[in-house]
Design a protein around this motif. Sequence first.
Motif: not given
Length: 89
Positions: A1-5, A9, A53, A61
Motif C-alpha cells: 500500500m502506498a504512503e498517504l499524501t 492524512k 487512483d 485499492d
Amino acid sequence: MAELTPMMKQYLEIKEQNKDSILFFRLGDFYEMFGDDAKTASEELDLVLTTRDRSKENKEDRVPMCGIPYHAADTYIAKLVALGKKVAI
C-alpha cells in the motif's frame, strides 16, 4: 500500500473526528468527499463517483471520490440534511 499524501492524512484525521457525518473537504473551488462518504453522497445527490487512483491495477485499492463546487454547497448540504444525514465541513 502506498504512503498517504499529506492531504489524505489531514482528511482522515478530520474524518476520524466526524465519523457520523459526510465530510465536505475543501480543495480549491470544490468540496470533495472520499471513500464511503463519496459513495453515499454520489447516490443521494446524483453525483458522478470517480477516483484519482486510476493508475492502480487493483480496483479495490482505488479510493472513491466525488465533489461539488464550493458555491453550491448550501444546496447539497440542505438535500443531505433533509435526507437525515449529518454533514461536516
